[in-house]
Each structure stands twice: as C-alpha cells, then as structure tokens.
Design a protein around this motif. Structure first.
Motif, PDB file in Angstrom:
ATOM      1  N   LEU A 155       1.747  -6.060   5.489  1.00 45.30           N
ATOM      2  CA  LEU A 155       2.418  -5.928   4.199  1.00 45.30           C
ATOM      3  C   LEU A 155       1.458  -6.399   3.114  1.00 45.30           C
ATOM      4  O   LEU A 155       0.821  -7.446   3.258  1.00 45.30           O
ATOM      5  N   ALA A 156       1.336  -5.605   2.056  1.00 46.54           N
ATOM      6  CA  ALA A 156       0.453  -5.944   0.934  1.00 46.54           C
ATOM      7  C   ALA A 156       1.277  -6.478  -0.225  1.00 46.54           C
ATOM      8  O   ALA A 156       2.357  -5.956  -0.532  1.00 46.54           O
ATOM      9  N   TYR A 157       0.736  -7.508  -0.880  1.00 48.59           N
ATOM     10  CA  TYR A 157       1.371  -8.098  -2.058  1.00 48.59           C
ATOM     11  C   TYR A 157       0.409  -8.054  -3.233  1.00 48.59           C
ATOM     12  O   TYR A 157      -0.790  -8.317  -3.091  1.00 48.59           O
TER      13      TYR A 157
ATOM     14  N   PRO B 105       9.137 -12.186   4.827  1.00 50.01           N
ATOM     15  CA  PRO B 105      10.591 -11.982   4.849  1.00 50.01           C
ATOM     16  C   PRO B 105      10.908 -10.496   4.986  1.00 50.01           C
ATOM     17  O   PRO B 105      10.255  -9.657   4.357  1.00 50.01           O
ATOM     18  N   PHE B 106      11.893 -10.177   5.801  1.00 48.01           N
ATOM     19  CA  PHE B 106      12.205  -8.764   5.990  1.00 48.01           C
ATOM     20  C   PHE B 106      12.719  -8.135   4.693  1.00 48.01           C
ATOM     21  O   PHE B 106      12.608  -6.930   4.505  1.00 48.01           O
ATOM     22  N   THR B 107      13.258  -8.941   3.806  1.00 48.70           N
ATOM     23  CA  THR B 107      13.674  -8.397   2.510  1.00 48.70           C
ATOM     24  C   THR B 107      12.494  -7.808   1.747  1.00 48.70           C
ATOM     25  O   THR B 107      12.669  -6.857   0.970  1.00 48.70           O
ATOM     26  N   ASP B 108      11.285  -8.334   1.970  1.00 50.11           N
ATOM     27  CA  ASP B 108      10.103  -7.765   1.321  1.00 50.11           C
ATOM     28  C   ASP B 108       9.743  -6.419   1.939  1.00 50.11           C
ATOM     29  O   ASP B 108       9.326  -5.492   1.233  1.00 50.11           O
TER      30      ASP B 108
ATOM     31  N   PRO C 216       5.850  -7.336  -3.120  1.00 49.11           N
ATOM     32  CA  PRO C 216       5.398  -6.494  -2.010  1.00 49.11           C
ATOM     33  C   PRO C 216       5.169  -5.068  -2.500  1.00 49.11           C
ATOM     34  O   PRO C 216       6.039  -4.474  -3.143  1.00 49.11           O
ATOM     35  N   VAL C 217       3.973  -4.514  -2.200  1.00 45.67           N
ATOM     36  CA  VAL C 217       3.600  -3.220  -2.786  1.00 45.67           C
ATOM     37  C   VAL C 217       3.136  -2.202  -1.748  1.00 45.67           C
ATOM     38  O   VAL C 217       2.797  -1.073  -2.118  1.00 45.67           O
ATOM     39  N   GLY C 218       3.119  -2.549  -0.475  1.00 49.92           N
ATOM     40  CA  GLY C 218       2.671  -1.558   0.503  1.00 49.92           C
ATOM     41  C   GLY C 218       2.835  -2.024   1.936  1.00 49.92           C
ATOM     42  O   GLY C 218       2.835  -3.218   2.226  1.00 49.92           O
ATOM     43  N   TRP C 219       2.980  -1.048   2.811  1.00 49.35           N
ATOM     44  CA  TRP C 219       3.134  -1.266   4.256  1.00 49.35           C
ATOM     45  C   TRP C 219       2.141  -0.385   4.995  1.00 49.35           C
ATOM     46  O   TRP C 219       1.865   0.752   4.590  1.00 49.35           O
ATOM     47  N   CYS C 220       1.615  -0.905   6.093  1.00 49.89           N
ATOM     48  CA  CYS C 220       0.759  -0.134   6.993  1.00 49.89           C
ATOM     49  C   CYS C 220       1.174  -0.451   8.421  1.00 49.89           C
ATOM     50  O   CYS C 220       1.220  -1.629   8.807  1.00 49.89           O
TER      51      CYS C 220
ATOM     52  N   PRO D  29       5.238   2.315  -2.467  1.00 51.44           N
ATOM     53  CA  PRO D  29       6.241   2.750  -3.444  1.00 51.44           C
ATOM     54  C   PRO D  29       5.593   3.513  -4.594  1.00 51.44           C
ATOM     55  O   PRO D  29       4.460   3.233  -5.011  1.00 51.44           O
ATOM     56  N   ARG D  30       6.320   4.486  -5.110  1.00 49.91           N
ATOM     57  CA  ARG D  30       5.775   5.392  -6.120  1.00 49.91           C
ATOM     58  C   ARG D  30       5.136   4.649  -7.297  1.00 49.91           C
ATOM     59  O   ARG D  30       4.086   5.050  -7.808  1.00 49.91           O
TER      60      ARG D  30
END
Length: 207
Positions: A76-78, A21-24, A83-87, A127-128
């Motif tokens: 996208l990492a979960y 989902p794009f919200t993630d 969701p906790v990360g994007w590459c 995210p931090r």
C-alpha cells in the motif's frame, strides 16, 4: 488501474498492506468501478465460482487474506497519511488462474507453477484522483524488494503495451504497463499478443 506517465514521482511511503489498517485498503479500492467489484481476487477464484461470491464476499476475502500470518498479498502506498495506491505481489503459486492463462503459460520462462520462489505482480489500483503521478511505478519498484525479502528469486509481471493498440481496456491496465515495469528494471521475456507482455525481474539466487 495503474498510472503510466509521469515526470515527477512523488515521495511516497510504501508498506506491506498486511501492516496497514484495512480501512486504508478500502479507501484505495473505493466503492465504485472495477476495483470495488474485484478486490484483487480475480486470479484467486476459479471462473465457475466467481459470480457466486459477490462484492461483499470479495472484500471479505481480501480482508481475511491480509489478516493471515505471513507477508500478506501486496503493498500500500501513502502520500503523507493518505493511502493512494495498491499493488498485488505474492507467490505465483497462490494465484490458481495464472496456471490456466494462455498468455502466462506460453510466455513464462518458469513453467513450474508450484515453485514458491517465483512471485507475481498481478494488479495495481490507483484511485483516479492520484493517477499520472508515478505511483504505479513506485509500487513496481517496491515490489522487487518486497519479493526478494520474502525469498523470491524471480518476479513476473503481465504487462500491457498501450502503444500496440489504440485503446487498451481498463481491465488490461490494472496489470500495469510495459514502460512502468521497464523503468523498474523488468525485462521483456515474451510478447504473447501484440499488446500483452510477460516481463520478469531476476532476483538473487537464480541463474
């Protein structure tokens, strides 16, 4: 921004961002900081057009890109359901600014920027609250399989070496670090400045 130091990589679920989902994706990019003012569009938009797009336009561009047919622009990492990360990982030819990057042009071993089998890992967003847990490393490893699955024979990365300067900028760290990519099996092919390194992972099909 990519995280760099960890001794305990979490068990993550990593999926194509186009399937999430794009919200993630929005949750990872957030509403403040560099990621929320870029939406991984820096290499997609010519410099003369950048300021005219605006933050909302950048967000809409990424949403549209992930809705297009095909594998999408990244992973996208979960951690559980969070969701906790994007590459960003995609064909290099789709990133027009790389063609005019001195660091990339002078360092790549594959100068044909129209070669659809050369892919690039261009950006990480962690995210931090989730940095320092090895999420960037896990995404770098997952990017290799994702690129190979979709026909890549070489995967490039444009890393920063934090040990080569006192304090790398946040902008540089979004590209990932040398140690992160080395742990994933990438090799250094050129050091275009003391702290900027072109790295690559050779995949099946290229000598």
């Amino acid at each position: 921004m990519a995280d760099d130091v960890t001794d305990d990589t979490p068990a993550l679920r990593i999926v194509p961002a186009a399937d999430a989902p794009f919200t993630d994706v929005e949750q990872v990019f957030g509403t403040k900081g560099d990621a929320a003012h870029c939406w991984c569009q820096w290499f997609m938009i010519e410099a003369r057009d950048w300021r005219a797009v605006g933050d909302e336009g950048l967000r809409q561009r990424l949403e549209g890109q992930l809705a297009e047919p095909g594998p999408g622009r990244g992973l996208l990492a979960y951690d559980g359901d969070e969701p906790v990360g994007w590459c960003a990982v995609e064909p290099r030819r789709d990133l027009p600014r790389l063609r005019r990057s001195r660091a990339v042009v002078s360092g790549t071993t594959h100068p044909d920027f129209d070669d659809e089998t050369v892919w690039a890992v261009s950006c990480f967003v962690i995210p931090r609250a989730h940095r320092g847990r090895g999420i960037g490393r896990a995404l770098a490893r997952a990017a290799i399989g994702f690129a190979r699955e979709h026909g890549a024979t070489t995967l490039e990365a444009y890393a920063v070496d934090p040990s080569a300067r006192s304090k790398p900028s946040a902008e540089e760290l979004f590209h990932g670090t040398v140690s992160m990519f080395a742990d994933a099996g990438f090799a250094e092919v050129a050091r275009t400045t003391t702290s900027r390194v072109v790295m690559e992972h050779r995949l099946a099909g290229r000598a």
